[in-house]
Structures are given as C-alpha cells and as structure tokens.
Enzyme design. Structure first.
Site, PDB file in Angstrom:
ATOM      1  N   SER A   1      -7.932 156.533  69.361  1.00  0.00           N
ATOM      2  CA  SER A   1      -8.926 155.139  70.053  1.00  0.00           C
ATOM      3  C   SER A   1      -8.184 154.722  68.283  1.00  0.00           C
ATOM      4  O   SER A   1      -8.165 155.166  67.064  1.00  0.00           O
ATOM      5  CB  SER A   1     -10.419 154.869  69.820  1.00  0.00           C
TER       6      SER A   1
ATOM      7  N   TYR B   1     -18.805 157.035  68.130  1.00  0.00           N
ATOM      8  CA  TYR B   1     -17.356 157.117  68.621  1.00  0.00           C
ATOM      9  C   TYR B   1     -15.881 157.520  68.291  1.00  0.00           C
ATOM     10  O   TYR B   1     -15.107 158.217  68.795  1.00  0.00           O
ATOM     11  CB  TYR B   1     -17.598 155.734  69.394  1.00  0.00           C
TER      12      TYR B   1
END
Length: 344
Positions: free
Chosen positions: A136, A161
């Site tokens: 990501s 995350y």
C-alpha cells in the site's frame, strides 16, 4: 524493456477475489481464458451484497472455482494449494482501511500478518512461479519528499494498517531469499471505480449525498494546503498487475527474487478538486445539479497529507503507466452508482 505477455495456460490463485481489485483482476483473467481459483471470507467490513454481486459475475465463468474461507486458516490455504497447484498466486485479501485499524487492531494482525504468513508458507511447500501481493502507498507514512519512490525510507508508518503492509514486504523478501520464491509487492495508490469499496471517500460521499447527509472533509477547511491524493482508476491497477504476472523477478545467487512497485496515477489531485469532479459526474449521470453539503474537520490520526507515486520503475519493467483521468474515471463510477442503486 520487453516483458512477457500473460501466459493464459497457467492456473491463478487469487485471494480477496470478492473484493474490489480482486474481482476486476479475476474477471479480466477469466475473460482471457485463464483458470482462476478465488478465495474470500466475505467479511462484513462493508456491504456484503456488493461482494456477492461481484462473485455472481465471476461464477458465470466455467473456469472459476470459489472457496469461501479466511487466509488466516492455515489448513484451508494449504489444502487449496495442494489441490489446485497454482502456478501464480495473487494475494489481495487483507483487512483494509487506515482509520478502521485504529479501532480494530486484532483483525489486521489476523488477516494481514498471520494470513500473509500462511500464503508464504503455502508457497514454500508448494513452489509457485510468482507470488504477487498487495502492499500500500500508506507505507510511505508522512513522507515529505514527492513523488514517492520505491527506494524511499519507509520505516515510519503512521497507522497499524501501514505497519502490516510494510511487514508484508519484509516477510516476502525473507521468504524469497530463503526459499527462492519470486515475489512482487504492489504499493497501490487510492484505487477507485465502479463496484468499488463503500468505505472509500468518493463512494462514501455519494452515499452521504443521497442519504441527505453532509460529507466530512478532513483537511480543516485548509484550501491553501489541501490534501493531495494520487487517485488511480481500477482498470489501470488491473492492467499493471496483469502485465507483471508472467514477469517475476529473476532469481539471483545470494539475492532475493523480490521487487516492489508503485502503481499510482503519477498525477496527484487536490481533494477539493476531486470532490468537485465527483459532483459534476453525478450531475451528468442524473441530469440535475448535485452539490454536497460539506463539513470540515481536522486530519484524522493515521491519515497523511499527500500521496504521490513515482511510476518510473513500473514503466521500465512492463512499459505501462496508469493514465485514466479523474474526469473519465469518476464519470464511470457515477454512471454505475446511479444504475446499481436505481437512483432517479
């Protein structure tokens, strides 16, 4: 640089196949005649009806096999690898969302760490030609240098995350080095499009508008230092993944066959301009003016002020650079949204 086109004789195992990117990638491979094994746990992080709607489209293909299961279930993963013997694995299953990770950390460890570990273990015992996995853009944290390059220092994540995604890159590198697994990590930059994730801002803004609610913009009304985002249309993401599938990193002595690529639009947009374009796209789809009621709030914990991808490495490897404009991409989303939710 020349690259090998997709080998459609291979068997592909795709986790997160009922998810946004997983669905579009599976659909494209199936349309090309590939055999696809899809795994998804259909969790309720967002509307499961959307996930089932995607799955129904995939089940129309004879060469699609679906397994309902969680990648944190090691026995299920091992069995799937042993039974179907995939040549290429694409791990897109993950618990997504920056803000959600602050309230629900356990889910992220289960899916993003333990689940990915299980995928790596399965590749170790059932050798594959290529493991492609989702990282990501959030790994860049509050990086001030733009555009973000894959060689940048990324050891300061600002959300759990992001930390799990950085961990995935380290784990993949280690397994690639120890067990000669060719692996490619993909740092996605704000993916959007039809049948997307309702938790993403553009989708949530549309939902709020039609529910008669104001939208929240987390930039404190600071137009001068507005947030920048590298919004990337889903078709561009899938094109990039497809081109990489049959082009694993080369195995070299004493070096991991592991690479990381940004997949972003290389053209960041101000958040407020993006919102204005979405209003216009919905206006076009409905034939009447759409204007959001806006509430400005401070930046949330874990959010970053800018995302901006350098795509030079991707372009050099597979001769591809995302290019869909937000005008075109958001119009496709708006047209789909109005039809899917039967809005008059």
């Amino acid at each position: 640089m020349s690259y090998k086109p997709l080998d459609t004789t291979k068997t592909f195992l795709i986790t997160g196949t009922a998810g946004f990117i997983g669905f579009y990638l599976s659909k494209k491979l199936l349309e090309k005649g590939c055999k696809v094994i899809g795994i998804d746990n259909i969790n309720d992080y967002y509307d499961v009806n959307l996930k089932y709607a995607r799955l129904e489209k995939l089940k129309l293909f004879e060469n699609f096999k679906f397994i309902k299961g969680d990648i944190s279930d090691k026995a299920m993963i091992m069995n799937a690898f042993e039974e179907y013997k995939p040549n290429i694995v694409v791990n897109l299953a993950a618990q997504a969302g920056v803000r959600y990770s602050i309230e629900n950390p356990d889910i992220y460890i289960g899916s993003n760490i333990i689940g990915f570990f299980n995928i790596l273990e399965a590749c170790k015992y059932n050798p594959v030609e290529h493991l492609v996995y989702a990282s990501s853009s959030s790994v860049y944290g509050s990086n001030k240098k733009v555009p973000f390059e894959e060689s940048d220092f990324v050891d300061n994540p600002v959300s759990l995350y992001a930390a799990t995604k950085k961990s995935n890159e380290l784990m993949a590198h280690t397994y690639s080095h120890l067990y000669k697994i060719p692996a490619t990590g993909l740092r996605f930059f704000t993916v959007y499009g039809p049948m997307g994730r309702p938790d993403m801002a553009y989708f949530d803004f549309a939902n709020k508008y039609f529910a008669g609610e104001p939208i929240k913009i987390f930039n404190n009304g600071n137009f001068k230092n507005d947030l920048y985002r590298d919004f990337t249309y889903v078709d561009d993401i899938v094109e990039g993944i497809e081109r990489l599938l049959s082009n694993p990193p080369e195995k070299k002595e004493n070096a991991a066959a592991h690479k990381v690529f940004n997949i972003g639009n290389n053209s960041p947009e101000k958040l407020m301009a993006f919102i204005g374009t979405l209003e216009k796209a919905l206006s076009n789809a409905l034939g009447r003016k759409v204007e959001f009621e806006k509430i400005f709030e401070p930046l949330k914990a874990g959010d970053v002020p800018a995302t901006y991808a350098s795509t030079n490495r991707l372009q050099a490897a597979i001769d591809f650079k995302p290019s869909t404009s937000i005008e075109d991409g958001l119009q496709k989303f708006a047209d789909w949204y109005v039809e899917y939710y039967k809005i008059k």
